[in-house]
Design an enzyme around this catalytic site. Structure first.
Site, PDB file in Angstrom:
ATOM      1  N   CYS A   1       0.869  -1.191   0.000  1.00 14.58           N
ATOM      2  CA  CYS A   1       0.000   0.000   0.000  1.00 14.58           C
ATOM      3  C   CYS A   1       0.897   1.230   0.000  1.00 14.58           C
ATOM      4  CB  CYS A   1      -0.892  -0.072   1.237  1.00 14.58           C
ATOM      5  SG  CYS A   1      -1.349   1.462   2.018  1.00 14.58           S
TER       6      CYS A   1
ATOM      7  N   CYS B   1       0.901   3.504   3.048  1.00 14.70           N
ATOM      8  CA  CYS B   1       1.508   2.850   4.223  1.00 14.70           C
ATOM      9  C   CYS B   1       3.024   2.780   4.047  1.00 14.70           C
ATOM     10  CB  CYS B   1       0.978   1.437   4.396  1.00 14.70           C
ATOM     11  SG  CYS B   1      -0.815   1.310   4.324  1.00 14.70           S
TER      12      CYS B   1
HETATM   13  P1  FAD Z   1      -1.472  -6.478  12.515  1.00 16.40           P
HETATM   14  O1  FAD Z   1      -1.431  -5.045  12.965  1.00 16.40           O
HETATM   15  O2  FAD Z   1      -1.103  -6.780  11.121  1.00 16.40           O
HETATM   16  O3  FAD Z   1      -0.527  -7.285  13.521  1.00 16.40           O
HETATM   17  C1  FAD Z   1      -0.148  -8.664  13.324  1.00 16.40           C
HETATM   18  C2  FAD Z   1       0.080  -9.296  14.699  1.00 16.40           C
HETATM   19  O4  FAD Z   1       1.136  -8.605  15.375  1.00 16.40           O
HETATM   20  C3  FAD Z   1      -1.117  -9.135  15.637  1.00 16.40           C
HETATM   21  O5  FAD Z   1      -1.991 -10.214  15.495  1.00 16.40           O
HETATM   22  C4  FAD Z   1      -0.491  -9.108  16.996  1.00 16.40           C
HETATM   23  O6  FAD Z   1      -0.279 -10.407  17.494  1.00 16.40           O
HETATM   24  C5  FAD Z   1       0.856  -8.488  16.766  1.00 16.40           C
HETATM   25  N1  FAD Z   1       0.862  -7.069  17.117  1.00 16.40           N
HETATM   26  C6  FAD Z   1      -0.009  -6.101  16.735  1.00 16.40           C
HETATM   27  N2  FAD Z   1       0.377  -4.907  17.189  1.00 16.40           N
HETATM   28  C7  FAD Z   1       1.514  -5.104  17.893  1.00 16.40           C
HETATM   29  C8  FAD Z   1       2.390  -4.260  18.602  1.00 16.40           C
HETATM   30  N3  FAD Z   1       2.200  -2.941  18.660  1.00 16.40           N
HETATM   31  N4  FAD Z   1       3.452  -4.817  19.235  1.00 16.40           N
HETATM   32  C9  FAD Z   1       3.686  -6.130  19.154  1.00 16.40           C
HETATM   33  N5  FAD Z   1       2.906  -6.997  18.483  1.00 16.40           N
HETATM   34  C10 FAD Z   1       1.828  -6.495  17.857  1.00 16.40           C
HETATM   35  N6  FAD Z   1      -2.857   0.268   7.816  1.00 16.40           N
HETATM   36  C11 FAD Z   1      -3.569   1.404   7.719  1.00 16.40           C
HETATM   37  O7  FAD Z   1      -4.791   1.376   7.745  1.00 16.40           O
HETATM   38  N7  FAD Z   1      -2.934   2.625   7.590  1.00 16.40           N
HETATM   39  C12 FAD Z   1      -1.594   2.727   7.537  1.00 16.40           C
HETATM   40  O8  FAD Z   1      -1.051   3.833   7.391  1.00 16.40           O
HETATM   41  C13 FAD Z   1      -0.813   1.534   7.638  1.00 16.40           C
HETATM   42  N8  FAD Z   1       0.537   1.582   7.571  1.00 16.40           N
HETATM   43  C14 FAD Z   1       1.239   0.413   7.606  1.00 16.40           C
HETATM   44  C15 FAD Z   1       2.625   0.476   7.485  1.00 16.40           C
HETATM   45  C16 FAD Z   1       3.357  -0.702   7.490  1.00 16.40           C
HETATM   46  C17 FAD Z   1       4.859  -0.602   7.355  1.00 16.40           C
HETATM   47  C18 FAD Z   1       2.707  -1.965   7.618  1.00 16.40           C
HETATM   48  C19 FAD Z   1       3.509  -3.247   7.615  1.00 16.40           C
HETATM   49  C20 FAD Z   1       1.333  -2.011   7.742  1.00 16.40           C
HETATM   50  C21 FAD Z   1       0.583  -0.847   7.737  1.00 16.40           C
HETATM   51  N9  FAD Z   1      -0.797  -0.868   7.855  1.00 16.40           N
HETATM   52  C22 FAD Z   1      -1.507   0.290   7.773  1.00 16.40           C
HETATM   53  C23 FAD Z   1      -1.503  -2.125   8.148  1.00 16.40           C
HETATM   54  C24 FAD Z   1      -1.681  -2.316   9.680  1.00 16.40           C
HETATM   55  O9  FAD Z   1      -0.455  -2.144  10.371  1.00 16.40           O
HETATM   56  C25 FAD Z   1      -2.176  -3.733  10.021  1.00 16.40           C
HETATM   57  O10 FAD Z   1      -1.240  -4.672   9.545  1.00 16.40           O
HETATM   58  C26 FAD Z   1      -3.541  -4.041   9.442  1.00 16.40           C
HETATM   59  O11 FAD Z   1      -4.452  -3.054   9.867  1.00 16.40           O
HETATM   60  C27 FAD Z   1      -4.057  -5.437   9.890  1.00 16.40           C
HETATM   61  O12 FAD Z   1      -4.099  -5.461  11.313  1.00 16.40           O
HETATM   62  P2  FAD Z   1      -4.284  -6.775  12.158  1.00 16.40           P
HETATM   63  O13 FAD Z   1      -5.189  -6.482  13.301  1.00 16.40           O
HETATM   64  O14 FAD Z   1      -4.628  -7.904  11.277  1.00 16.40           O
HETATM   65  O15 FAD Z   1      -2.874  -7.087  12.843  1.00 16.40           O
END
Ligand code: FAD
Length: 389
Positions: free
Chosen positions: A314, A317
């Site tokens: 994205c 992101c």
């Molecule tokens: P994810 O956030 O993908 O997390 C995966 C797993 O990591 C979780 O199940 C949990 O076990 C663990 N986890 C979660 N948070 C933490 C933490 N803080 N510390 C330790 N472990 C943790 N989405 C947007 O809408 N806007 C953006 O600007 C954006 N920027 C992004 C930038 C990057 C570099 C990346 C890699 C992703 C970005 N995303 C963004 C996507 C977002 O970060 C999530 O990946 C997405 O929303 C899916 O979230 P999720 O709940 O499935 O878990």
């Protein structure tokens, strides 16, 4: 909500959560103006660089919110952002070496400052991949026109990115001090992850009203219900704040264009004068008796984190991921590669910061500052909900 605000942010931070909240309230307005200034709001990056970690071209995010608006109307920008002044962007006649030199002295396109030149034969002290700053296909982006917010990016792809970032935290065995380094690395990455989670919850699209607004449930599920994640945002704030504090005396000597940038300089001073050295003690992490191998390992692993950003599908992101990983990388360089005994060496490292590193540094600080402001707002929302329930 679930942590003691009078406790210290971490073993290496002589500051409480409450104190950081107070500092942040004081500096927030000025920091916001700073990152909206012409000097700090533009960033140059390569949005089309190949991901070098795995071969996966599927899953591009096609949602409008994932897009980045790049600057195309050049003539409306201030003179110092014009392509011919920026060198690497549109000046095809520059060789790569010239472009590198051109980018690697602080503000040298802005001012006639040709005495500052990077020593390419010196040791590698970079924690990020600086290639983007002088790639010919790089684009210039107005960060304020592309806010960091909910994009809908998620699923397998983003989980893969996060898990590969966390996997970088595997240092070679049996190194003295490994545990502290590992802990700091983890906190930096988790704090970045939590800060992104805070922004996407704070600026979230309500599909019923069509308005962008805070989403408390989402924030609690991603960040608020995990006190360690909230604490890691504060930890990162302390790390970046200390880096800013450390370079402040040397910024004054840099050739900011006084005619244009007196206001920017005074905003920087007013932000940084509220910071204190005790906010983070970097000497506890890589002190003298820790082998330099561990520091090298830390540096190259963090550099990998910055390169993993090329694998984010994205654009929006990826852009904010690059800004922030570059900002952390710059902080780490300032904290761990500046010899605190040697005044000349300190000035030298600061002189060689590129303007993009400096822009990334202040914007990363702004992202953390905004996250902390949002966390406090979410806390109020949470309390109000409890009272009205
Ligand atoms: P994810 O956030 O993908 O997390 C995966 C797993 O990591 C979780 O199940 C949990 O076990 C663990 N986890 C979660 N948070 C933490 C933490 N803080 N510390 C330790 N472990 C943790 N989405 C947007 O809408 N806007 C953006 O600007 C954006 N920027 C992004 C930038 C990057 C570099 C990346 C890699 C992703 C970005 N995303 C963004 C996507 C977002 O970060 C999530 O990946 C997405 O929303 C899916 O979230 P999720 O709940 O499935 O878990």
């Amino acid at each position: 909500c679930k942590m003691d605000k009078d406790s210290l942010v971490g073993a290496s931070c002589d500051v409480t959560f409450k104190e950081i909240n107070e500092i942040n309230s004081k500096i927030r307005p000025e920091l916001l103006s700073l990152v909206h200034s012409d000097f700090f709001k533009y960033f140059k990056l390569d949005l089309y660089k190949q991901c070098t970690f795995w071969n996966d071209n599927n899953g591009y995010c096609v949602n409008r919110a994932c897009a980045v608006d790049v600057v195309e109307e050049w003539d409306q920008l201030p003179e110092y952002w014009q392509p011919e002044v920026l060198g690497g962007l549109a000046n095809e006649s520059l060789s790569d070496d010239e472009a590198l030199n051109d980018e690697c002295s602080f503000l040298d396109q802005l001012c006639d400052n040709s005495q500052l030149r990077i020593n390419k034969n010196g040791p590698d002290i970079d924690y990020c991949d600086t290639g983007d700053f002088h790639n010919k296909q790089s684009v210039l982006v107005d960060l304020t026109a592309n806010p960091e917010r909910f994009t809908g990016y998620g699923g397998e792809q983003s989980s893969q990115i996060w898990s590969s970032i966390y996997r970088e935290n595997c240092f070679s065995q049996n190194e003295t001090g490994q545990c502290l380094a590992k802990d700091a690395f983890y906190r930096l990455v988790s704090g970045l992850h939590a800060s992104i989670g805070t922004h996407l919850s704070n600026d979230h699209l309500n599909t019923e009203t069509g308005r962008w607004e805070p989403n408390l449930e989402l924030f609690m599920a991603r960040v608020g219900d995990f006190p360690d994640r909230v604490a890691n945002i504060y930890f990162n704030y302390a790390v970046v704040a200390k880096a800013l504090w450390k370079i402040q005396p040397y910024l004054a000597h840099l050739n900011f264009c006084n005619a244009y940038h007196e206001d920017v300089k005074s905003m920087i001073t007013s932000v940084v004068s509220n910071l204190d050295s005790k906010i983070f003690n970097e000497n506890l992490l890589f002190n003298d008796d820790i082998s330099s191998n561990l520091k090298d390992d830390f540096r190259s692993r963090f550099k990998n984190v910055t390169k993993i950003m090329d694998c984010v599908h994205c654009d929006r992101c990826r852009m904010w991921g690059k800004v922030q990983t570059t900002g952390y990388a710059t902080s780490l360089k300032i904290l761990f590669e500046i010899d605190s005994e040697d005044e000349k060496a300190k000035q030298n490292v600061v002189d060689k910061l590129t303007k993009y590193e400096l822009i990334a540094l202040f914007n990363t600080f702004d992202r953390l500052s905004k996250s902390i402001e949002s966390i406090n707002n979410f806390e109020k929302l949470y309390t109000d909900r409890l009272l009205t329930a």
